[in-house]
Scaffold this motif. Structure first.
Motif, PDB file in Angstrom:
ATOM      1  N   ARG A 364       6.527  35.293  30.884  1.00 35.63           N
ATOM      2  CA  ARG A 364       6.811  35.446  32.379  1.00 35.63           C
ATOM      3  C   ARG A 364       5.923  36.458  32.727  1.00 35.63           C
ATOM      4  O   ARG A 364       5.176  36.271  33.737  1.00 35.63           O
ATOM      5  CB  ARG A 364       8.225  35.617  32.601  1.00 35.63           C
ATOM      6  N   ARG A 365       6.002  37.402  32.257  1.00 39.64           N
ATOM      7  CA  ARG A 365       5.341  38.664  32.863  1.00 39.64           C
ATOM      8  C   ARG A 365       3.766  38.630  32.619  1.00 39.64           C
ATOM      9  O   ARG A 365       2.975  38.823  33.569  1.00 39.64           O
ATOM     10  CB  ARG A 365       5.641  39.815  32.015  1.00 39.64           C
ATOM     11  N   LEU A 366       3.498  37.882  31.523  1.00 41.93           N
ATOM     12  CA  LEU A 366       1.870  37.407  31.491  1.00 41.93           C
ATOM     13  C   LEU A 366       1.491  36.367  32.711  1.00 41.93           C
ATOM     14  O   LEU A 366       0.600  36.347  33.318  1.00 41.93           O
ATOM     15  CB  LEU A 366       1.580  36.789  30.219  1.00 41.93           C
ATOM     16  N   GLY A 367       2.494  35.341  32.836  1.00 43.36           N
ATOM     17  CA  GLY A 367       2.297  34.343  33.503  1.00 43.36           C
ATOM     18  C   GLY A 367       1.964  34.999  35.034  1.00 43.36           C
ATOM     19  O   GLY A 367       1.290  34.330  35.893  1.00 43.36           O
ATOM     20  N   ARG A 368       2.929  35.683  35.497  1.00 44.28           N
ATOM     21  CA  ARG A 368       2.663  36.520  36.825  1.00 44.28           C
ATOM     22  C   ARG A 368       1.128  37.186  37.117  1.00 44.28           C
ATOM     23  O   ARG A 368       0.655  36.823  38.184  1.00 44.28           O
ATOM     24  CB  ARG A 368       3.575  37.496  37.055  1.00 44.28           C
ATOM     25  N   ALA A 369       0.533  37.738  36.196  1.00 40.92           N
ATOM     26  CA  ALA A 369      -0.501  38.477  36.376  1.00 40.92           C
ATOM     27  C   ALA A 369      -1.726  37.582  35.988  1.00 40.92           C
ATOM     28  O   ALA A 369      -2.763  38.032  36.486  1.00 40.92           O
ATOM     29  CB  ALA A 369      -0.633  39.575  35.623  1.00 40.92           C
ATOM     30  N   LEU A 370      -1.548  36.517  35.270  1.00 42.18           N
ATOM     31  CA  LEU A 370      -2.746  35.927  34.654  1.00 42.18           C
ATOM     32  C   LEU A 370      -3.632  34.921  35.334  1.00 42.18           C
ATOM     33  O   LEU A 370      -4.880  35.219  35.395  1.00 42.18           O
ATOM     34  CB  LEU A 370      -1.988  34.665  33.606  1.00 42.18           C
ATOM     35  N   PRO A 371      -3.085  34.594  36.599  1.00 38.25           N
ATOM     36  CA  PRO A 371      -4.038  33.905  37.782  1.00 38.25           C
ATOM     37  C   PRO A 371      -5.168  35.114  38.007  1.00 38.25           C
ATOM     38  O   PRO A 371      -6.179  34.735  38.303  1.00 38.25           O
ATOM     39  CB  PRO A 371      -3.249  33.418  38.887  1.00 38.25           C
ATOM     40  N   PHE A 372      -4.558  36.310  38.220  1.00 38.29           N
ATOM     41  CA  PHE A 372      -5.567  37.314  38.703  1.00 38.29           C
ATOM     42  C   PHE A 372      -6.745  37.524  37.629  1.00 38.29           C
ATOM     43  O   PHE A 372      -7.629  38.022  37.863  1.00 38.29           O
ATOM     44  CB  PHE A 372      -5.022  38.598  39.154  1.00 38.29           C
ATOM     45  N   MET A 373      -6.544  37.324  36.354  1.00 40.81           N
ATOM     46  CA  MET A 373      -7.192  37.612  35.289  1.00 40.81           C
ATOM     47  C   MET A 373      -8.340  36.878  35.152  1.00 40.81           C
ATOM     48  O   MET A 373      -9.282  36.934  34.242  1.00 40.81           O
ATOM     49  CB  MET A 373      -6.515  37.464  33.821  1.00 40.81           C
ATOM     50  N   ASP A 438      -5.757  29.634  30.306  1.00 36.82           N
ATOM     51  CA  ASP A 438      -5.285  29.580  29.039  1.00 36.82           C
ATOM     52  C   ASP A 438      -4.931  30.770  28.328  1.00 36.82           C
ATOM     53  O   ASP A 438      -6.179  31.205  27.931  1.00 36.82           O
ATOM     54  CB  ASP A 438      -5.782  28.596  28.105  1.00 36.82           C
ATOM     55  N   PRO A 439      -3.796  31.221  28.180  1.00 35.14           N
ATOM     56  CA  PRO A 439      -4.014  32.809  27.554  1.00 35.14           C
ATOM     57  C   PRO A 439      -4.403  32.797  26.023  1.00 35.14           C
ATOM     58  O   PRO A 439      -5.090  33.842  25.632  1.00 35.14           O
ATOM     59  CB  PRO A 439      -2.355  33.023  27.338  1.00 35.14           C
ATOM     60  N   HIS A 440      -4.599  31.703  25.258  1.00 34.10           N
ATOM     61  CA  HIS A 440      -4.753  31.715  24.086  1.00 34.10           C
ATOM     62  C   HIS A 440      -6.609  31.936  24.036  1.00 34.10           C
ATOM     63  O   HIS A 440      -7.265  32.398  23.013  1.00 34.10           O
ATOM     64  CB  HIS A 440      -4.700  30.565  23.290  1.00 34.10           C
TER      65      HIS A 440
END
Length: 476
Positions: A364-373, A438-440
């Motif tokens: 969840r925490r990764l998902g909130r920030a991931l789009p900005f990455m 995709d975080p992976h």
């Protein structure tokens, strides 16, 4: 009365009884007697006239130690070593005249100090190996699990939980190398006289310097040392103490970093240290699960790191062949250094073996920030579809700021991708955007780095070393 004595927390609460025993008054008395017995036996073997009955008497009385009696004698003589000499003579009267023959106080005090370093470093090394083994198992299990990275404690490019654990592991590996180096370089003080010239022993052996050398070689070997220091004053070089405490302070720095990170991750809800079934987090707030073990790690580490300063000052004020202002300091700083390192590694191993990951919170925490990455990837994809990079950059900036403002106002989800998908200038749909994020894919070579580090640096430790000692219980 016992209840009026200060109960030292390192001994009563945190460190192991095994480490505490090294610095106990009875162990000191036993080792000093072993040194006197060894000295007398080697002197006799090299031609000094010491009757065998005296040696037999020393062995027979070795464990007849009355610490209260020694304290009474010391109050009268104001000299700790001579108090022990007199008491040993009382219980071994046949040996009285030969005890401490040719020696100065540093013969027992300093040689015992080096034996304490030897024993303490061995325990610390084993504790390090145990902590490394358990933390490596955690890193391996979490090698490929994406998590939000942080720089400046602000969200940054994703990493994996296992890769982050390898940062902690590498610090401990550096510490292990330092501990092993200090241990390998330890030497014995030996029987060197009052200023290190060996003049007394030269007299004892009627001017035969080879016998003096043989005496010191044999004494060093008896106590497990590879030899003696090349030159000394009255004491062994206090740089030895500084090197040891610097290596121990390194463990303080490493475990503090680990403890701080776990405390922050527990505040995020991503990872928790072990929490006992009946453990109470707060006397006022029953729901709390405070990271008390990691907090204790940070507290004890702070104390351990300051002890290096004690040793550096002591090494710097050795006034020619020696001064006594190191004695009272070393009685405190050296035992506390080893006891603190012991306690820290017991705690660090306990935490490492019991870490609990909450994958849903991590995701969840990764998902909130991931789009900005993935803003750079979005720009590249938009340009490939015919867009103008500078125009797209301004559009991304506007959409990102709006999405961030919405999150700051309490929104649970990040709508940055929805804003990009609805902007025709990019020509990207939600499916394509999620594929970019995709975080992976974004964690790069993290899993490979974990595997390589564990295989090349950690696994060989346990192929070459004895099995680490069982984990020590955290008492409170």
């Amino acid at each position: 009365m016992a209840e009026r004595h200060y109960p030292h927390p390192l001994i009563d609460r945190y460190a192991s009884s095994e480490m505490a025993a090294i610095f106990s008054p009875r162990m000191q008395a036993l080792v000093w007697r072993d040194l006197w017995i060894a000295l007398a036996e080697e002197e006799r073997a090299l031609g000094v006239e010491i009757p065998n009955d005296a040696i037999v008497a020393m062995h027979a009385a070795r464990e007849q130690i009355d610490l209260d009696r020694i304290a009474v004698i010391e109050r009268d003589l104001r000299h700790d070593v001579m108090a022990h000499v007199h008491h040993f003579g009382e219980v071994a009267p046949e040996a009285r005249k030969y005890i401490h023959l040719g020696a100065t106080s540093a013969f027992v005090g300093d040689n015992h100090g080096l034996i304490q370093h030897q024993q303490g470093l061995d325990i610390v090394r084993d504790r390090l190996l145990g902590t490394i083994e358990d933390l490596a198992a955690f890193a391996s299990a979490q090698a490929g699990e994406p998590t939000l990275g942080y720089t400046h404690l602000q969200p940054a490019q994703p990493t994996t939980i296992g890769k982050r654990a390898c940062l902690w592991l590498q610090d401990l590996l550096f510490d292990l190398e330092q501990i092993e180096a200090v241990r390998a370089e330890l030497r014995f003080r030996g029987a060197r006289g009052t200023t290190g010239t060996e003049a007394t022993f030269l007299e004892l052996f009627d001017g035969d310097g080879e016998k003096v050398d043989r005496l010191n070689e044999r004494l060093a070997a008896r106590f497990g040392f590879a030899g003696t220091y090349d030159v000394i004053g009255q004491t062994y070089p206090r740089k030895v103490d500084h090197r040891a405490l610097a290596a121990l302070a390194g463990i303080g720095a490493s475990t503090a970093r680990f403890g701080h990170d776990i405390r922050i991750l527990q505040a995020f809800g991503e990872i928790e240290e072990p929490f006992g079934k009946h453990q109470i987090g707060s006397s006022a707030m029953p729901y709390k699960r405070n990271p008390m073990r990691s907090e204790r790690i940070c507290a004890l580490a702070r104390h351990l790191c300051t002890l290096e300063l004690d040793a550096s000052w002591t090494a710097s004020v050795q006034w020619f062949e020696r001064t006594l202002d190191d004695s009272a300091n070393r009685r405190i700083s050296l035992p506390e250094g080893y006891l603190s390192a012991d306690a820290l590694l017991i705690l660090a191993r306990n935490v490492s073996a019991g870490l609990v990951v909450h994958p849903a919170v991590v995701a969840r925490r990764l998902g909130r920030a991931l789009p900005f990455m993935v803003t750079e990837e979005i720009l590249i994809a938009g340009v490939r579809r015919g867009g103008d990079r500078q125009d797209l950059h301004e559009r991304v900036r506007g959409h990102a700021l709006a999405a961030r403002e919405r999150l700051d106002e309490g929104a649970e989800d990040n709508d940055f991708f929805a804003r990009i998908a609805s902007d025709g200038a990019f020509g990207l749909g939600m499916e394509e955007l999620h594929a970019l994020a995709d975080p992976h894919r974004l964690v790069g070579r993290s899993a490979h780095q974990v595997e390589r580090f564990l295989t090349t640096r950690i696994d060989p430790l346990f192929e070459a070393a004895d099995a680490p000692r069982p984990a020590e219980e955290v008492r409170v």
